[in-house]
Design a protein around this motif. Sequence first.
Motif, PDB file in Angstrom:
ATOM      1  N   ILE A  40       0.664  -1.103  -0.132  1.00  0.00           N
ATOM      2  CA  ILE A  40       0.005  -0.156   0.058  1.00  0.00           C
ATOM      3  C   ILE A  40       0.878   1.173  -0.071  1.00  0.00           C
ATOM      4  CG2 ILE A  40      -1.264   1.430   1.370  1.00  0.00           C
ATOM      5  CD1 ILE A  40      -2.988  -1.249   2.103  1.00  0.00           C
ATOM      6  N   PHE A  41       2.155   1.164   0.533  1.00  0.00           N
ATOM      7  CA  PHE A  41       3.078   2.552   0.367  1.00  0.00           C
ATOM      8  C   PHE A  41       3.882   2.151  -0.938  1.00  0.00           C
ATOM      9  CE2 PHE A  41       2.490   2.116   4.842  1.00  0.00           C
ATOM     10  CZ  PHE A  41       2.568   3.560   5.379  1.00  0.00           C
ATOM     11  N   ILE A  42       4.294   0.981  -1.517  1.00  0.00           N
ATOM     12  CA  ILE A  42       5.027   0.983  -2.535  1.00  0.00           C
ATOM     13  C   ILE A  42       4.232   1.503  -3.831  1.00  0.00           C
ATOM     14  CG2 ILE A  42       5.955  -0.690  -4.377  1.00  0.00           C
ATOM     15  CD1 ILE A  42       7.011  -2.267  -1.839  1.00  0.00           C
ATOM     16  N   PHE A  43       2.889   1.298  -4.008  1.00  0.00           N
ATOM     17  CA  PHE A  43       2.160   1.504  -5.100  1.00  0.00           C
ATOM     18  C   PHE A  43       2.108   3.097  -5.480  1.00  0.00           C
ATOM     19  CE2 PHE A  43       0.132  -2.894  -5.124  1.00  0.00           C
ATOM     20  CZ  PHE A  43       0.839  -3.361  -6.269  1.00  0.00           C
ATOM     21  N   PRO A  44       1.617   3.710  -4.393  1.00  0.00           N
ATOM     22  CA  PRO A  44       1.593   5.169  -4.700  1.00  0.00           C
ATOM     23  C   PRO A  44       2.870   6.184  -4.701  1.00  0.00           C
ATOM     24  CG  PRO A  44       0.559   4.779  -2.798  1.00  0.00           C
ATOM     25  CD  PRO A  44       1.162   3.434  -3.081  1.00  0.00           C
ATOM     26  N   LEU A  45       3.789   5.647  -3.591  1.00  0.00           N
ATOM     27  CA  LEU A  45       4.994   6.240  -3.447  1.00  0.00           C
ATOM     28  C   LEU A  45       6.201   5.874  -4.094  1.00  0.00           C
ATOM     29  CD1 LEU A  45       4.353   6.659   0.660  1.00  0.00           C
ATOM     30  CD2 LEU A  45       3.750   8.224  -1.313  1.00  0.00           C
ATOM     31  N   GLY A  46       6.403   4.834  -4.298  1.00  0.00           N
ATOM     32  CA  GLY A  46       7.631   4.243  -5.185  1.00  0.00           C
ATOM     33  C   GLY A  46       7.748   5.018  -6.682  1.00  0.00           C
ATOM     34  N   PRO A  47       7.061   5.131  -7.256  1.00  0.00           N
ATOM     35  CA  PRO A  47       7.077   5.838  -8.634  1.00  0.00           C
ATOM     36  C   PRO A  47       7.311   7.238  -8.435  1.00  0.00           C
ATOM     37  CG  PRO A  47       5.116   4.211  -8.834  1.00  0.00           C
ATOM     38  CD  PRO A  47       5.419   4.321  -7.257  1.00  0.00           C
ATOM     39  N   ILE A  48       6.768   7.866  -7.506  1.00  0.00           N
ATOM     40  CA  ILE A  48       7.208   9.325  -6.932  1.00  0.00           C
ATOM     41  C   ILE A  48       8.603   9.400  -6.619  1.00  0.00           C
ATOM     42  CG2 ILE A  48       6.757  11.440  -5.882  1.00  0.00           C
ATOM     43  CD1 ILE A  48       3.750  10.156  -5.984  1.00  0.00           C
ATOM     44  N   LEU A  55      -6.241  -6.570   5.962  1.00  0.00           N
ATOM     45  CA  LEU A  55      -6.217  -5.382   6.725  1.00  0.00           C
ATOM     46  C   LEU A  55      -7.466  -4.817   7.174  1.00  0.00           C
ATOM     47  CD1 LEU A  55      -2.879  -4.486   5.141  1.00  0.00           C
ATOM     48  CD2 LEU A  55      -2.972  -5.899   7.170  1.00  0.00           C
ATOM     49  N   ARG A  56      -7.498  -3.640   7.755  1.00  0.00           N
ATOM     50  CA  ARG A  56      -8.670  -2.944   7.975  1.00  0.00           C
ATOM     51  C   ARG A  56      -9.250  -2.223   6.673  1.00  0.00           C
ATOM     52  NH1 ARG A  56      -7.293   2.003  11.541  1.00  0.00           N
ATOM     53  NH2 ARG A  56      -5.519   2.086   9.912  1.00  0.00           N
ATOM     54  N   PRO A  57     -10.463  -2.181   6.161  1.00  0.00           N
ATOM     55  CA  PRO A  57     -10.933  -1.620   5.090  1.00  0.00           C
ATOM     56  C   PRO A  57     -10.377  -0.232   4.671  1.00  0.00           C
ATOM     57  CG  PRO A  57     -12.695  -2.795   6.220  1.00  0.00           C
ATOM     58  CD  PRO A  57     -11.636  -2.584   7.303  1.00  0.00           C
ATOM     59  N   ILE A  58     -10.422   0.692   5.734  1.00  0.00           N
ATOM     60  CA  ILE A  58     -10.034   1.999   5.454  1.00  0.00           C
ATOM     61  C   ILE A  58      -8.579   1.961   4.717  1.00  0.00           C
ATOM     62  CG2 ILE A  58      -9.120   2.251   8.039  1.00  0.00           C
ATOM     63  CD1 ILE A  58     -10.479   4.852   5.393  1.00  0.00           C
ATOM     64  N   ILE A  84      -8.840   1.461   1.024  1.00  0.00           N
ATOM     65  CA  ILE A  84      -9.288   2.478   0.598  1.00  0.00           C
ATOM     66  C   ILE A  84      -8.270   3.874   0.295  1.00  0.00           C
ATOM     67  CG2 ILE A  84     -11.000   4.490   0.852  1.00  0.00           C
ATOM     68  CD1 ILE A  84     -12.911   2.334   2.302  1.00  0.00           C
ATOM     69  N   LEU A  85      -7.506   3.816   1.532  1.00  0.00           N
ATOM     70  CA  LEU A  85      -6.438   4.880   1.308  1.00  0.00           C
ATOM     71  C   LEU A  85      -5.379   4.841   0.159  1.00  0.00           C
ATOM     72  CD1 LEU A  85      -5.723   5.903   5.040  1.00  0.00           C
ATOM     73  CD2 LEU A  85      -6.768   7.401   3.401  1.00  0.00           C
ATOM     74  N   GLY A  86      -5.133   3.432   0.263  1.00  0.00           N
ATOM     75  CA  GLY A  86      -4.271   2.780  -0.772  1.00  0.00           C
ATOM     76  C   GLY A  86      -4.798   3.007  -2.115  1.00  0.00           C
ATOM     77  N   ALA A  87      -5.949   2.569  -2.584  1.00  0.00           N
ATOM     78  CA  ALA A  87      -6.427   2.781  -3.664  1.00  0.00           C
ATOM     79  C   ALA A  87      -6.562   4.059  -4.232  1.00  0.00           C
ATOM     80  CB  ALA A  87      -7.803   2.008  -3.784  1.00  0.00           C
ATOM     81  N   THR A  88      -7.138   5.049  -3.287  1.00  0.00           N
ATOM     82  CA  THR A  88      -7.180   6.402  -3.564  1.00  0.00           C
ATOM     83  C   THR A  88      -5.719   7.261  -4.001  1.00  0.00           C
ATOM     84  OG1 THR A  88      -9.071   6.578  -2.082  1.00  0.00           O
ATOM     85  CG2 THR A  88      -7.959   8.731  -2.803  1.00  0.00           C
ATOM     86  N   PHE A 136       1.240  10.462   4.106  1.00  0.00           N
ATOM     87  CA  PHE A 136       0.568   9.276   3.780  1.00  0.00           C
ATOM     88  C   PHE A 136       0.787   8.141   4.702  1.00  0.00           C
ATOM     89  CE2 PHE A 136       0.202   5.052   1.169  1.00  0.00           C
ATOM     90  CZ  PHE A 136      -1.217   5.065   1.053  1.00  0.00           C
ATOM     91  N   ALA A 137       1.838   8.106   5.244  1.00  0.00           N
ATOM     92  CA  ALA A 137       2.408   7.172   6.472  1.00  0.00           C
ATOM     93  C   ALA A 137       1.457   7.279   7.487  1.00  0.00           C
ATOM     94  CB  ALA A 137       3.849   7.141   6.528  1.00  0.00           C
ATOM     95  N   ILE A 138       1.409   8.747   7.755  1.00  0.00           N
ATOM     96  CA  ILE A 138       0.573   9.026   9.026  1.00  0.00           C
ATOM     97  C   ILE A 138      -0.820   8.415   8.906  1.00  0.00           C
ATOM     98  CG2 ILE A 138      -0.343  10.837  10.543  1.00  0.00           C
ATOM     99  CD1 ILE A 138       2.069  12.360   9.670  1.00  0.00           C
ATOM    100  N   PHE A 139      -1.461   8.522   7.865  1.00  0.00           N
ATOM    101  CA  PHE A 139      -2.970   8.478   7.789  1.00  0.00           C
ATOM    102  C   PHE A 139      -3.155   6.944   7.632  1.00  0.00           C
ATOM    103  CE2 PHE A 139      -3.260  12.970   6.598  1.00  0.00           C
ATOM    104  CZ  PHE A 139      -4.421  13.480   7.355  1.00  0.00           C
TER     105      PHE A 139
END
Length: 531
Positions: free
Chosen positions: A361-369, A490-493, A496-500, A527-530
């Motif tokens: 969930i961290f790698i997908f949005p943050l790695g490419p950045i 994991l928790r649904p939230i 959701i955060l990872g997909a968003t 992102f890590a905080i949320f």
Amino acid sequence: MSQPKPQAGNMLASSAAGTTFLILIQLASRLVTFASNQLVLRALSPALLGIAAQLELYQVTILYFSRESIRLAIQRQPLSSASLASSAKQSKTLKDANQNTASVASQSVVNVSYLSIFLGVPITIIFTILYQRFAPVQALSTHYFSTSVIITALASFLELSIEPFFAVIQQRMWYEKRAAVEMPSVFLRSFTTCSLFLYASRTSQDLGALPFALGHLGYSLSLFCGYCLTLLPRASDQNLSFILARLQPSSEYFLGLFSRRLTSVATSVFLQSLVKHLLTQGDSMMLAAVSSLEDQGIYSLAANYGGLVARILFQPLEESSRNLFSTLLGPDEGKTQNKTRIRTAKDHLLDILRVYQLLSIFIFPLGPIMVPQILHVLGGDQWSSPHVIRLLALYCCYIPFLAFNGITEAFVASAASTREIQKQTVWMGVFSACYAFAAFLSLKVWSMGAEGLLLANAVNMTVRTLWSYFFIRSYLQKHSNGLHAKELCLRPITYILGATATTLMITKRFPGQDMGIFPATAASGIFAIFV
């Protein structure tokens, strides 16, 4: 009778300690290699890096076909649980009996490990002839190319000669000894390669890929000397011989030397390894067959940089977990499956899968950045083209697929019977055919290049992971340990955060070229905080 729970706890503690040492090995290896690469990267052309990538693929292929099936079979011969759980409170007689049992088990794996050396001779000769016969014209015209191939072949065979030592190291989980040998070897390889390139640059000589080949040779020579100095003095204390020694002549052994059970498993796994290697190294093989050396060099850079996390964290965890699963899932002294140990193996697998989900969930949005910004700083303008950045960004998203497939197949390799391994081999053959077709379409028909290969690889890893998941669920149900989706999730939230975040990255920031390094770091922290 069920084994007491403290034994499983001791195994987990040993595995945790072993994982730590393996991560340290990979971390030291990658940091040293990374530092040396940075010293020569700006002086390297993509074509020369492509030749280096071919040499590495050539060596990996020799080593894989020679030893992979033997190593996997050897993991089916762990030390007895009594030996692993021995304590100071045991009587001298019991300790001597356990040590004698451990010595016989270790001698068995030492003997079987020699099959890797016997296989290595014809395999090295065959692949050396084939590589020199079908190498690209640009590679053949490079200075010292034939010499580099011969040196790499010698390094490969020398590395195979340490298999008897490695078998005992793995079986007894002496990871600290392995770290003490492999870390200096990695340093010597990087030092040799880097020194030769700097020397060639200062003297205006063209050494071609010779520094890479000599680096491989230095690594193998250091491994051989290190293991000899570390383990040979202990052989007499452990009642162990690192040469072929006769075992008890019974129906379980042939020629008095090799375990029939281990060689049977090794044969089944070898047939599977032929297919698995095509799936694992298929992208490099396809690129080597139909792409230019420049494209291969760019892909090698993306794989090396993008795969740092996979090699430093996921690979050691997979290796130590495979050893742990083999010990926990093997039959006990009564030739029965221990439900407590199966439950421990299941819990260990679930813990890793949950952690992998969170990391994904961290790698997908943050790695490419993040990674393209780092590449711009480290590689310079020569390596910061949009094509390289796009490929590296996509490789970041590919890493989680590698991780999930690795840990689930580690469980399957430890739990599957010979018949089930053969069944998995058939399915891998199907996956291999589908992957080859998809790779052909992406390279030849749709002209997607390396990006298409990565997408085909991601699909390939997904179906292999699903097959392993269904096998694991069936295996656990057969042993009265169900596997439910809610245990994995994991928790649904969090999802959701990872997909968003991933959606925003794809639609607004992909591949992250227009975001500076400091804004990217800030975005990662928020992102890590949320999550």
